[in-house]
Design a protein around this motif. Structure first.
Motif, PDB file in Angstrom:
ATOM      1  N   GLU A  55      39.937  40.365  36.124  1.00 46.79           N
ATOM      2  CA  GLU A  55      40.515  39.082  35.693  1.00 46.79           C
ATOM      3  C   GLU A  55      39.478  38.600  34.652  1.00 46.79           C
ATOM      4  OE1 GLU A  55      40.818  36.335  39.116  1.00 46.79           O
ATOM      5  OE2 GLU A  55      42.436  37.433  40.012  1.00 46.79           O
ATOM      6  N   GLU A  56      38.329  38.519  34.985  1.00 51.18           N
ATOM      7  CA  GLU A  56      37.274  37.967  33.981  1.00 51.18           C
ATOM      8  C   GLU A  56      37.226  38.617  32.658  1.00 51.18           C
ATOM      9  OE1 GLU A  56      33.612  37.326  35.666  1.00 51.18           O
ATOM     10  OE2 GLU A  56      32.883  35.598  34.127  1.00 51.18           O
ATOM     11  N   SER A  74      40.267  38.142  30.894  1.00 49.45           N
ATOM     12  CA  SER A  74      40.402  36.771  30.478  1.00 49.45           C
ATOM     13  C   SER A  74      39.319  36.500  29.117  1.00 49.45           C
ATOM     14  CB  SER A  74      39.553  35.633  31.459  1.00 49.45           C
ATOM     15  OG  SER A  74      39.070  34.754  31.048  1.00 49.45           O
ATOM     16  N   SER A  87      42.545  31.974  30.111  1.00 43.98           N
ATOM     17  CA  SER A  87      41.832  31.521  31.198  1.00 43.98           C
ATOM     18  C   SER A  87      41.934  32.489  32.308  1.00 43.98           C
ATOM     19  CB  SER A  87      42.024  30.139  31.655  1.00 43.98           C
ATOM     20  OG  SER A  87      43.369  30.066  32.248  1.00 43.98           O
ATOM     21  N   ARG A  88      41.491  32.535  33.277  1.00 41.95           N
ATOM     22  CA  ARG A  88      41.497  33.470  34.194  1.00 41.95           C
ATOM     23  C   ARG A  88      42.770  33.108  35.135  1.00 41.95           C
ATOM     24  NH1 ARG A  88      37.499  33.051  38.910  1.00 41.95           N
ATOM     25  NH2 ARG A  88      38.991  34.199  39.984  1.00 41.95           N
ATOM     26  N   ASN A  89      43.159  31.824  34.955  1.00 43.38           N
ATOM     27  CA  ASN A  89      44.563  31.521  35.790  1.00 43.38           C
ATOM     28  C   ASN A  89      45.734  32.070  35.036  1.00 43.38           C
ATOM     29  OD1 ASN A  89      43.477  30.176  37.966  1.00 43.38           O
ATOM     30  ND2 ASN A  89      43.276  28.032  36.838  1.00 43.38           N
ATOM     31  N   ARG A 133      46.068  35.606  35.727  1.00 47.55           N
ATOM     32  CA  ARG A 133      46.521  35.605  37.095  1.00 47.55           C
ATOM     33  C   ARG A 133      48.233  35.633  37.009  1.00 47.55           C
ATOM     34  NH1 ARG A 133      45.235  34.740  42.281  1.00 47.55           N
ATOM     35  NH2 ARG A 133      43.070  35.816  42.307  1.00 47.55           N
TER      36      ARG A 133
END
Lengths: 224, 224
Positions: free
Chosen positions: A45-46, A49, A55-57, A60
DNA sequence: TCCCGCGAAAATGTTCAACAATTCAACAAT
DNA sequence: ATTGTTGAATTGTTGAACATTTTCGCGGGA
């Protein structure tokens, strides 16, 4: 201002700037299709990102979209990985193809939809003549997509496109020899001819035969 | 420590505590199935976030899951709504059912899988005898799910379960009269009998006939 | 009366930072 | 060689903030 689709219309005209999450999903989808991300690869994720500047979200959310298409698998607390199809998946995918493609072929299609099938056949012939192995595979996908499109069902089209995306997945796992599709060009042509002649049952029969051979071939390649 | 499914195994033993987002999705799925959330209803992120005691982001992830199942539709910048099927969707859903169910029936199934079909028929008979209209609908869903399960394909099972969830969606829109399924009990029985006799083609034929009548019925109800 | 644009309010899309929970790998101990 | 233990890395979830978009009421003008 072109207000459109007052009811449940997802598609609106507008400038149609896809949401960020959607674009991220598309980007990842593309990289998976191209083989830049190989089956089994972990998607952090990071890292994504940062790399994509979101962003990570958002990453996601993109993962959720891809997971629903089976292009990635989520392992709780471990991460998401590019889907890696096993031998058993081959049979499963072909079960879906048999169901959907055969049903569409049996139902026949409009003149235009059959013309689209024919176009895919010609596309394949051109690619073969040019020795374009990549284009040959693409044309084959178009052909089978066109078969399903005859049914005129949005849901079936979506399912088929996902299945075709999955197929590309295990093409990368064991990269296909150049003449892989070559053998199937004639099959496609004959299936198309039967459709044009209005003999849907014959087309379905030929399609079933093709799918059986294709599955067998895939299974053989992936058990070696 | 029971290391399991070294490869792409989503299902691991563990204590299997579903992630929060997954539980939220399940909760919403249940409420939609039960009719607590009617088609067209708007799902506000903040309200649900408070009500369920989770963050907005988590609600959002749940939405993504439901959207992939077509239980809700996302309208960019407007929100998510419980899916509301239109007349055209009826035909589309039945196209999927024709493809998947008929394919499964034509392929036949193991003795156990056919027994499961028979069990669903009996379940329906019991519900009918008890005047349990709700249970009758449930049994009918089980019956058609069991038909597809004969194929032994995980992907087809998933697709079918989603389709059945969609069906319940427009059952709420125009609540079905009590004797709706009543008429189809005999059909189910006959289809099952054909399967038990090994006459898959006959079973498929009967199923097609059933689906055609069922679709017609639905269309009639929803155009009134 | 009707319609049109303006602007505030509300809801969504996205980001960011933090913390809890879990996994994983290295290492110590038996 | 197997089993605990520790600590870093990664995911799961939260909460708050801000940008963007839609919604809706409101006043002005034909």
């Amino acid at each position: 201002m072109a207000t459109v689709n007052p009811s449940s219309g997802v598609s609106r005209l507008r400038v149609a700037v896809p949401a960020v999450a959607t674009r991220v999903a598309s980007e990842l989808r593309l990289q998976i299709a191209e083989g830049a991300l190989l089956p089994g690869a972990k998607l952090k994720e990071e890292a994504l990102s940062e790399e994509l500047g979101v962003s990570r979200n958002t990453v996601r959310e993109a993962f959720a979209e891809l997971a629903s298409e089976r292009l990635v698998v989520r392992q709780p607390n471990r991460g998401v990985f590019v889907a890696s199809l096993e031998v058993s998946d081959i049979h499963d995918v072909y079960a879906v193809r048999r169901a959907i493609e055969v049903s569409a072929v049996r139902g026949g299609g409009s003149a235009e939809s059959i013309a689209a099938v024919r176009a895919a056949v010609e596309e394949g012939k051109r690619a073969a003549a040019a020795g374009d192995s990549e284009g040959l595979g693409s044309a084959n996908a178009h052909f089978h997509g066109a078969l399903v499109a005859m049914a005129g069902s949005e849901r079936l089209n979506v399912i088929m496109s996902q299945v075709l995306a999955e197929m590309r997945l295990f093409f990368h796992k064991a990269s296909i020899d150049g003449g892989f599709y070559q053998d199937y060009l004639a099959d496609n042509d004959q299936i198309c001819s039967a459709l044009e002649a209005g003999d849907n049952d014959l087309a379905a029969e030929r399609l079933l035969s093709y799918l059986a051979r294709s599955e067998e071939h895939q299974a053989a390649v992936h058990t070696s």
